[in-house]
Design a protein around this motif. Structure first.
Motif, PDB file in Angstrom:
ATOM      1  N   LYS A 176      33.410  51.431   7.212  1.00 42.52           N
ATOM      2  CA  LYS A 176      32.085  50.822   7.093  1.00 42.52           C
ATOM      3  C   LYS A 176      32.029  49.870   5.895  1.00 42.52           C
ATOM      4  O   LYS A 176      31.371  48.831   5.951  1.00 42.52           O
ATOM      5  CB  LYS A 176      31.023  51.919   6.920  1.00 42.52           C
ATOM      6  CG  LYS A 176      30.745  52.729   8.161  1.00 42.52           C
ATOM      7  CD  LYS A 176      29.859  52.003   9.160  1.00 42.52           C
ATOM      8  CE  LYS A 176      28.433  51.930   8.702  1.00 42.52           C
ATOM      9  NZ  LYS A 176      27.540  51.300   9.742  1.00 42.52           N
ATOM     10  N   ASN A 177      32.730  50.236   4.827  1.00 43.67           N
ATOM     11  CA  ASN A 177      32.730  49.438   3.601  1.00 43.67           C
ATOM     12  C   ASN A 177      33.726  48.276   3.636  1.00 43.67           C
ATOM     13  O   ASN A 177      33.766  47.475   2.695  1.00 43.67           O
ATOM     14  CB  ASN A 177      33.058  50.322   2.394  1.00 43.67           C
ATOM     15  CG  ASN A 177      31.883  51.170   1.961  1.00 43.67           C
ATOM     16  OD1 ASN A 177      30.727  50.810   2.188  1.00 43.67           O
ATOM     17  ND2 ASN A 177      32.163  52.306   1.335  1.00 43.67           N
ATOM     18  N   ASP A 250      24.922  59.364   3.557  1.00 42.95           N
ATOM     19  CA  ASP A 250      24.026  58.360   2.974  1.00 42.95           C
ATOM     20  C   ASP A 250      24.207  58.274   1.461  1.00 42.95           C
ATOM     21  O   ASP A 250      24.201  57.181   0.878  1.00 42.95           O
ATOM     22  CB  ASP A 250      22.567  58.699   3.299  1.00 42.95           C
ATOM     23  CG  ASP A 250      22.251  58.540   4.781  1.00 42.95           C
ATOM     24  OD1 ASP A 250      23.018  57.853   5.483  1.00 42.95           O
ATOM     25  OD2 ASP A 250      21.230  59.103   5.232  1.00 42.95           O
ATOM     26  N   SER A 252      26.981  58.989  -0.151  1.00 39.02           N
ATOM     27  CA  SER A 252      28.290  58.371  -0.382  1.00 39.02           C
ATOM     28  C   SER A 252      28.248  56.863  -0.155  1.00 39.02           C
ATOM     29  O   SER A 252      28.920  56.102  -0.859  1.00 39.02           O
ATOM     30  CB  SER A 252      29.341  59.001   0.542  1.00 39.02           C
ATOM     31  OG  SER A 252      29.464  60.381   0.305  1.00 39.02           O
ATOM     32  N   VAL A 253      27.440  56.428   0.813  1.00 34.62           N
ATOM     33  CA  VAL A 253      27.270  54.993   1.057  1.00 34.62           C
ATOM     34  C   VAL A 253      26.690  54.309  -0.171  1.00 34.62           C
ATOM     35  O   VAL A 253      27.144  53.243  -0.607  1.00 34.62           O
ATOM     36  CB  VAL A 253      26.366  54.748   2.287  1.00 34.62           C
ATOM     37  CG1 VAL A 253      25.943  53.278   2.363  1.00 34.62           C
ATOM     38  CG2 VAL A 253      27.082  55.147   3.570  1.00 34.62           C
ATOM     39  N   LYS A 254      25.668  54.937  -0.778  1.00 33.15           N
ATOM     40  CA  LYS A 254      25.047  54.366  -1.977  1.00 33.15           C
ATOM     41  C   LYS A 254      26.034  54.317  -3.138  1.00 33.15           C
ATOM     42  O   LYS A 254      26.086  53.333  -3.880  1.00 33.15           O
ATOM     43  CB  LYS A 254      23.819  55.193  -2.365  1.00 33.15           C
ATOM     44  CG  LYS A 254      22.641  55.035  -1.422  1.00 33.15           C
ATOM     45  CD  LYS A 254      21.458  55.880  -1.863  1.00 33.15           C
ATOM     46  CE  LYS A 254      20.295  55.742  -0.903  1.00 33.15           C
ATOM     47  NZ  LYS A 254      19.133  56.590  -1.300  1.00 33.15           N
ATOM     48  N   THR A 256      29.293  54.099  -3.047  1.00 42.80           N
ATOM     49  CA  THR A 256      30.417  53.172  -2.842  1.00 42.80           C
ATOM     50  C   THR A 256      29.975  51.733  -2.611  1.00 42.80           C
ATOM     51  O   THR A 256      30.814  50.851  -2.437  1.00 42.80           O
ATOM     52  CB  THR A 256      31.280  53.631  -1.647  1.00 42.80           C
ATOM     53  OG1 THR A 256      30.447  53.771  -0.483  1.00 42.80           O
ATOM     54  CG2 THR A 256      31.962  54.954  -1.948  1.00 42.80           C
ATOM     55  N   ARG A 257      28.693  51.506  -2.610  1.00 43.93           N
ATOM     56  CA  ARG A 257      28.185  50.148  -2.389  1.00 43.93           C
ATOM     57  C   ARG A 257      28.685  49.191  -3.480  1.00 43.93           C
ATOM     58  O   ARG A 257      29.046  48.044  -3.206  1.00 43.93           O
ATOM     59  CB  ARG A 257      26.657  50.176  -2.357  1.00 43.93           C
ATOM     60  CG  ARG A 257      26.020  48.914  -1.806  1.00 43.93           C
ATOM     61  CD  ARG A 257      24.560  49.160  -1.493  1.00 43.93           C
ATOM     62  NE  ARG A 257      24.396  49.955  -0.279  1.00 43.93           N
ATOM     63  CZ  ARG A 257      23.301  50.635   0.022  1.00 43.93           C
ATOM     64  NH1 ARG A 257      22.272  50.645  -0.821  1.00 43.93           N
ATOM     65  NH2 ARG A 257      23.214  51.314   1.146  1.00 43.93           N
ATOM     66  N   LYS A 258      28.737  49.695  -4.711  1.00 41.69           N
ATOM     67  CA  LYS A 258      29.193  48.863  -5.827  1.00 41.69           C
ATOM     68  C   LYS A 258      30.668  49.055  -6.127  1.00 41.69           C
ATOM     69  O   LYS A 258      31.306  48.178  -6.708  1.00 41.69           O
ATOM     70  CB  LYS A 258      28.364  49.170  -7.081  1.00 41.69           C
ATOM     71  CG  LYS A 258      26.906  48.766  -6.970  1.00 41.69           C
ATOM     72  CD  LYS A 258      26.164  49.069  -8.267  1.00 41.69           C
ATOM     73  CE  LYS A 258      24.705  48.654  -8.170  1.00 41.69           C
ATOM     74  NZ  LYS A 258      23.962  48.954  -9.434  1.00 41.69           N
ATOM     75  N   LYS A 260      33.966  50.245  -4.069  1.00 37.27           N
ATOM     76  CA  LYS A 260      34.625  50.664  -2.840  1.00 37.27           C
ATOM     77  C   LYS A 260      35.903  51.459  -3.102  1.00 37.27           C
ATOM     78  O   LYS A 260      36.514  51.971  -2.173  1.00 37.27           O
ATOM     79  CB  LYS A 260      34.946  49.445  -1.976  1.00 37.27           C
ATOM     80  CG  LYS A 260      33.712  48.697  -1.501  1.00 37.27           C
ATOM     81  CD  LYS A 260      34.087  47.479  -0.664  1.00 37.27           C
ATOM     82  CE  LYS A 260      32.841  46.741  -0.190  1.00 37.27           C
ATOM     83  NZ  LYS A 260      33.176  45.566   0.649  1.00 37.27           N
TER      84      LYS A 260
END
Length: 271
Positions: A176-177, A250, A252-254, A256-258, A260
């Protein structure tokens, strides 16, 4: 020479296991993504010398009793079949490569297994067919089993004898990232479906083979533990961890947003 027989003292029994799982607030109607390292719990209280079989029965029976008929249990049954010389996958007979319990689970009645020759998932329960059958030809891409699991209400990751670093959706999160250290690689092999053998193409999100790209779930898992997203309690010589699958994803998404690179050893390098 005098023969000495050492009697191992038991570390837990079935009732201990039930009480421990209840403390984690696993209840009727829940679904479980279950990962296990049962040997880490120690010696179960039984006269049967096949400790792993007894422990596996206790775990499965205890969970099924707690979640009831509306609950589901999902278990990773990864075989990595297309990375091997034979390149053949039969969901009904190919063994899992990740320990005793997954293979024990595959022998249970009414088990459904996804047609993923690399990282299959098996399940029992009313939603198992809808989630696991008809997935895309991609272990981590759109419409893969790990993505579909995000739609299951009250799905909890439960790690028995394993640490907080075990993150089931980690490579899907990487996909996804669009992380720079992984890429889609195509594998070919044979798969058995409806009693017919068919050659297929499979997409697997592989890493660049460097020490920096080795998977590391401790970074995210530690932060989740500090934020008290995990519930955990002791059983035998180890712990059981539980965490909400969707909330953990959710979160983990936040994270790894900055950055990866949180899912690997690192450090970041120029690719």
């Amino acid at each position: 020479y005098r023969l000495c027989i050492i009697q191992l003292m038991p570390d837990y029994n079935q009732e201990d296991l039930k009480k421990t799982l209840k403390k984690l607030e696993i209840s009727n109607g829940d679904s479980i993504f279950l990962t296990t390292g049962l040997g880490m719990l120690g010696v179960p209280e039984t006269k049967n010398k096949n400790y792993m079989q007894i422990a596996s029965k206790w775990v499965l029976n205890s969970l099924m009793e707690l979640i009831g008929l509306k609950g589901n249990i999902f278990v990773p049954t990864y075989s990595y079949s297309f990375s091997k010389k034979k390149k053949y996958f039969d969901p009904s007979s190919t063994k899992a490569d990740i320990g005793y319990f997954p293979n024990f689970f595959l022998k249970q009645k009414k088990v459904v297994r996804s047609l993923d020759p690399m990282m299959s998932v098996a399940g029992i329960g009313p939603k198992s067919k809808k989630i696991l059958l008809g997935i895309s030809n991609n272990s981590f891409g759109k419409n893969c089993a790990l993505e579909r699991l995000l739609k299951v209400k009250n799905l909890k990751c439960c790690h028995i004898g394993l640490g907080y670093n075990w993150i089931p959706f980690m490579h899907y999160l990487d996909w996804k990232n669009k992380v720079p250290f992984r890429f889609n690689k195509i594998f070919y092999g044979n798969i058995k479906k409806n009693n017919k053998i068919k050659k297929i193409k499979w997409v697997y999100y592989v890493r660049h083979l460097r020490k920096e790209t080795l998977s590391n779930g401790y970074k995210i898992g530690k932060i989740a533990l500090q934020k008290k997203l995990y519930k955990n309690t002791k059983i035998g010589k180890s712990l059981i961890y539980a965490i909400d699958y969707k909330k953990f994803f959710d979160f983990s998404v936040k994270l790894t947003r900055k950055n990866k690179w949180l899912t690997v050893d690192g450090p970041k390098y120029k690719i």
